[in-house]
Design a protein around this motif. Structure first.
Motif, short mmCIF file in Angstrom:
data_model
loop_
_atom_site.label_atom_id
_atom_site.label_comp_id
_atom_site.label_asym_id
_atom_site.label_seq_id
_atom_site.Cartn_x
_atom_site.Cartn_y
_atom_site.Cartn_z
N ALA A 49 43.36 -6.37 75.29
CA ALA A 49 43.42 -7.47 74.32
C ALA A 49 42.74 -7.08 73.01
CB ALA A 49 42.77 -8.72 74.92
N GLU A 50 41.58 -6.44 73.08
CA GLU A 50 40.86 -6.04 71.87
C GLU A 50 41.64 -5.00 71.06
OE1 GLU A 50 38.26 -7.51 70.68
OE2 GLU A 50 37.19 -8.38 72.37
N LEU A 51 42.21 -4.01 71.74
CA LEU A 51 43.00 -3.00 71.04
C LEU A 51 44.23 -3.62 70.39
CD1 LEU A 51 42.83 -0.05 73.59
CD2 LEU A 51 41.62 -0.23 71.41
N THR A 52 44.90 -4.50 71.11
CA THR A 52 46.10 -5.15 70.57
C THR A 52 45.75 -6.00 69.36
OG1 THR A 52 47.11 -5.12 72.76
CG2 THR A 52 48.07 -6.62 71.13
N ALA A 53 44.61 -6.66 69.39
CA ALA A 53 44.18 -7.46 68.24
C ALA A 53 44.06 -6.59 67.00
CB ALA A 53 42.84 -8.15 68.55
N ALA A 54 43.46 -5.43 67.14
CA ALA A 54 43.30 -4.52 65.99
C ALA A 54 44.65 -3.98 65.53
CB ALA A 54 42.36 -3.38 66.35
N ILE A 55 45.51 -3.61 66.47
CA ILE A 55 46.84 -3.08 66.12
C ILE A 55 47.64 -4.13 65.36
CG2 ILE A 55 49.08 -2.34 67.05
CD1 ILE A 55 47.42 -1.20 69.48
N GLU A 56 47.77 -5.31 65.94
CA GLU A 56 48.60 -6.36 65.34
C GLU A 56 48.04 -6.81 63.99
OE1 GLU A 56 51.55 -7.23 66.28
OE2 GLU A 56 51.51 -6.05 68.12
N SER A 57 46.73 -6.83 63.86
CA SER A 57 46.11 -7.21 62.59
C SER A 57 46.42 -6.19 61.50
CB SER A 57 44.59 -7.32 62.76
OG SER A 57 44.26 -8.30 63.69
N LEU A 58 46.22 -4.92 61.81
CA LEU A 58 46.49 -3.88 60.81
C LEU A 58 47.96 -3.86 60.41
CD1 LEU A 58 44.19 -1.01 62.09
CD2 LEU A 58 43.97 -2.27 59.93
N ARG A 59 48.85 -4.16 61.33
CA ARG A 59 50.28 -4.19 61.02
C ARG A 59 50.63 -5.26 59.99
NH1 ARG A 59 52.67 -3.25 67.14
NH2 ARG A 59 52.53 -0.97 67.04
N LYS A 60 49.78 -6.23 59.82
CA LYS A 60 50.03 -7.32 58.87
C LYS A 60 49.54 -6.98 57.47
CE LYS A 60 50.60 -10.75 62.34
NZ LYS A 60 52.02 -10.60 62.46
N VAL A 61 48.93 -5.82 57.32
CA VAL A 61 48.38 -5.36 56.04
C VAL A 61 49.22 -4.18 55.56
CG1 VAL A 61 46.35 -4.32 54.96
CG2 VAL A 61 46.07 -6.14 56.65
N PRO A 62 49.56 -4.14 54.27
CA PRO A 62 50.41 -3.05 53.78
C PRO A 62 49.79 -1.67 53.99
CG PRO A 62 50.10 -4.73 52.08
CD PRO A 62 49.18 -5.08 53.21
N ALA A 63 50.64 -0.70 54.29
CA ALA A 63 50.18 0.68 54.40
C ALA A 63 49.55 1.10 53.09
CB ALA A 63 51.37 1.60 54.74
N GLY A 64 48.52 1.91 53.16
CA GLY A 64 47.81 2.39 51.98
C GLY A 64 46.71 1.46 51.49
N ALA A 65 46.65 0.25 52.03
CA ALA A 65 45.66 -0.72 51.57
C ALA A 65 44.25 -0.36 52.03
CB ALA A 65 46.01 -2.11 52.09
N GLN A 66 43.27 -0.83 51.27
CA GLN A 66 41.87 -0.73 51.70
C GLN A 66 41.58 -1.95 52.56
OE1 GLN A 66 38.88 0.00 48.80
NE2 GLN A 66 39.96 1.72 47.89
N VAL A 67 41.00 -1.69 53.74
CA VAL A 67 40.78 -2.75 54.72
C VAL A 67 39.39 -2.63 55.31
CG1 VAL A 67 41.62 -3.74 56.89
CG2 VAL A 67 43.23 -2.57 55.38
#
Length: 145
Positions: A49-67
Protein backbone atom coordinates in the motif's frame (compact mmCIF):
# COMPACT_ATOMS: atom_id res chain seq x y z
CA UNK A 1 11.83 27.27 -9.08
CA UNK A 2 8.34 26.05 -8.19
CA UNK A 3 7.79 22.58 -6.87
CA UNK A 4 5.03 20.09 -6.32
CA UNK A 5 4.39 18.66 -2.86
CA UNK A 6 2.96 15.21 -2.21
CA UNK A 7 1.78 13.67 1.03
CA UNK A 8 0.97 10.01 0.48
CA UNK A 9 -0.04 7.10 2.65
CA UNK A 10 -1.04 3.48 2.35
CA UNK A 11 -3.52 1.52 4.43
CA UNK A 12 -4.02 -2.16 5.05
CA UNK A 13 -7.01 -3.12 7.20
CA UNK A 14 -8.48 -4.72 9.16
CA UNK A 15 -5.42 -7.00 9.14
CA UNK A 16 -1.95 -6.93 7.60
CA UNK A 17 -1.95 -8.69 5.20
CA UNK A 18 -5.45 -7.79 4.17
CA UNK A 19 -7.29 -5.37 1.89
CA UNK A 20 -5.08 -2.42 0.96
CA UNK A 21 -5.49 1.04 -0.53
CA UNK A 22 -3.66 4.33 -0.94
CA UNK A 23 -4.34 8.05 -0.53
CA UNK A 24 -2.56 11.26 -1.45
CA UNK A 25 -2.76 15.02 -1.17
CA UNK A 26 -0.96 16.74 -4.04
CA UNK A 27 -0.21 20.45 -4.08
CA UNK A 28 0.76 22.02 -7.40
CA UNK A 29 3.28 24.87 -7.72
CA UNK A 30 0.40 27.37 -8.06
CA UNK A 31 -1.04 26.24 -4.71
CA UNK A 32 -3.87 24.14 -6.11
CA UNK A 33 -4.62 20.97 -4.16
CA UNK A 34 -5.91 17.63 -5.31
CA UNK A 35 -6.96 14.59 -3.29
CA UNK A 36 -6.69 11.07 -4.67
CA UNK A 37 -7.28 7.55 -3.39
CA UNK A 38 -7.69 4.05 -4.70
CA UNK A 39 -8.25 0.45 -3.73
CA UNK A 40 -5.33 -1.83 -4.59
CA UNK A 41 -6.24 -5.43 -3.86
CA UNK A 42 -8.22 -7.59 -1.45
CA UNK A 43 -5.10 -9.28 -0.04
CA UNK A 44 -1.92 -7.25 0.21
CA UNK A 45 0.42 -5.76 2.79
CA UNK A 46 0.97 -2.35 4.26
CA UNK A 47 4.28 -2.14 2.37
CA UNK A 48 2.45 -2.76 -0.92
CA UNK A 49 0.00 0.00 0.00
CA UNK A 50 2.79 2.46 0.88
CA UNK A 51 4.71 1.79 -2.35
CA UNK A 52 1.56 2.10 -4.44
CA UNK A 53 0.73 5.41 -2.77
CA UNK A 54 4.11 6.82 -3.83
CA UNK A 55 3.85 5.40 -7.36
CA UNK A 56 0.32 6.67 -8.01
CA UNK A 57 1.11 10.07 -6.50
CA UNK A 58 4.20 10.62 -8.62
CA UNK A 59 2.27 9.58 -11.74
CA UNK A 60 -0.02 12.56 -11.17
CA UNK A 61 2.91 14.99 -11.40
CA UNK A 62 4.48 15.88 -14.76
CA UNK A 63 7.78 14.25 -15.66
CA UNK A 64 10.72 16.56 -15.04
CA UNK A 65 8.97 18.40 -12.22
CA UNK A 66 10.55 19.22 -8.88
CA UNK A 67 8.71 17.30 -6.17
CA UNK A 68 8.84 16.96 -2.41
CA UNK A 69 7.52 13.49 -1.59
CA UNK A 70 6.35 13.30 2.03
CA UNK A 71 5.58 9.94 3.61
CA UNK A 72 5.42 8.34 7.02
CA UNK A 73 6.78 5.12 5.49
CA UNK A 74 10.43 4.53 6.36
CA UNK A 75 10.25 1.49 4.07
CA UNK A 76 9.42 3.66 1.06
CA UNK A 77 11.78 6.53 1.85
CA UNK A 78 14.78 4.42 2.86
CA UNK A 79 14.18 2.18 -0.14
CA UNK A 80 14.30 5.13 -2.52
CA UNK A 81 17.00 7.11 -0.75
CA UNK A 82 19.35 4.36 0.45
CA UNK A 83 18.63 0.79 -0.63
CA UNK A 84 17.59 1.05 -4.29
CA UNK A 85 21.02 1.62 -5.88
CA UNK A 86 22.44 -1.45 -4.13
CA UNK A 87 19.45 -3.61 -5.07
CA UNK A 88 19.86 -2.64 -8.72
CA UNK A 89 23.62 -3.22 -8.62
CA UNK A 90 23.06 -6.66 -7.07
CA UNK A 91 20.40 -7.73 -9.59
CA UNK A 92 17.46 -6.99 -7.26
CA UNK A 93 18.96 -8.81 -4.32
CA UNK A 94 19.25 -7.54 -0.76
CA UNK A 95 22.49 -7.27 1.21
CA UNK A 96 21.84 -10.81 2.49
CA UNK A 97 21.39 -12.09 -1.07
CA UNK A 98 17.66 -12.75 -0.89
CA UNK A 99 15.32 -11.40 -3.58
CA UNK A 100 13.90 -7.92 -2.99
CA UNK A 101 10.28 -8.16 -1.88
CA UNK A 102 7.78 -6.25 -4.01
CA UNK A 103 10.35 -6.00 -6.81
CA UNK A 104 7.81 -5.02 -9.49
CA UNK A 105 6.50 -2.17 -7.34
CA UNK A 106 10.03 -0.98 -6.56
CA UNK A 107 10.82 -1.00 -10.29
CA UNK A 108 7.69 1.03 -11.07
CA UNK A 109 8.49 3.47 -8.25
CA UNK A 110 12.08 3.82 -9.43
CA UNK A 111 10.84 4.67 -12.94
CA UNK A 112 8.53 7.43 -11.63
CA UNK A 113 11.15 8.71 -9.17
CA UNK A 114 13.87 8.88 -11.84
CA UNK A 115 11.60 10.85 -14.18
CA UNK A 116 11.32 13.74 -11.69
CA UNK A 117 13.60 15.72 -9.37
CA UNK A 118 12.39 14.28 -6.06
CA UNK A 119 13.32 15.31 -2.55
CA UNK A 120 12.25 12.82 0.11
CA UNK A 121 10.77 14.01 3.38
CA UNK A 122 9.72 11.86 6.33
CA UNK A 123 6.73 12.89 8.41
CA UNK A 124 5.78 11.10 11.62
CA UNK A 125 2.53 9.21 11.07
CA UNK A 126 -0.57 9.72 13.21
CA UNK A 127 1.02 12.73 14.86
CA UNK A 128 -1.38 15.50 13.87
CA UNK A 129 0.33 16.59 10.63
CA UNK A 130 -2.71 17.89 8.66
CA UNK A 131 -1.76 16.68 5.19
CA UNK A 132 -0.45 13.32 6.42
CA UNK A 133 -3.64 12.78 8.42
CA UNK A 134 -5.69 13.66 5.32
CA UNK A 135 -3.66 11.22 3.19
CA UNK A 136 -4.36 8.54 5.81
CA UNK A 137 -8.11 9.30 5.71
CA UNK A 138 -8.03 9.14 1.92
CA UNK A 139 -6.26 5.75 2.02
CA UNK A 140 -8.94 4.50 4.39
CA UNK A 141 -11.59 5.89 2.02
CA UNK A 142 -9.93 3.83 -0.70
CA UNK A 143 -10.42 0.74 1.47
CA UNK A 144 -14.17 1.37 1.54
CA UNK A 145 -14.45 1.46 -2.27
Amino acid sequence: MSQWKIWCDGACAPTNPGPCAWGAVIESPDGGRMEHCGFIQPMGTNNIAELTAAIESLRKVPAGAQVVLCSDSQYTLKGLGEWLPGWIRKGWRTASGSPVLNKELWQALHQEYAARKVKLEWVRGHNGHPENELADRLANRGLRR
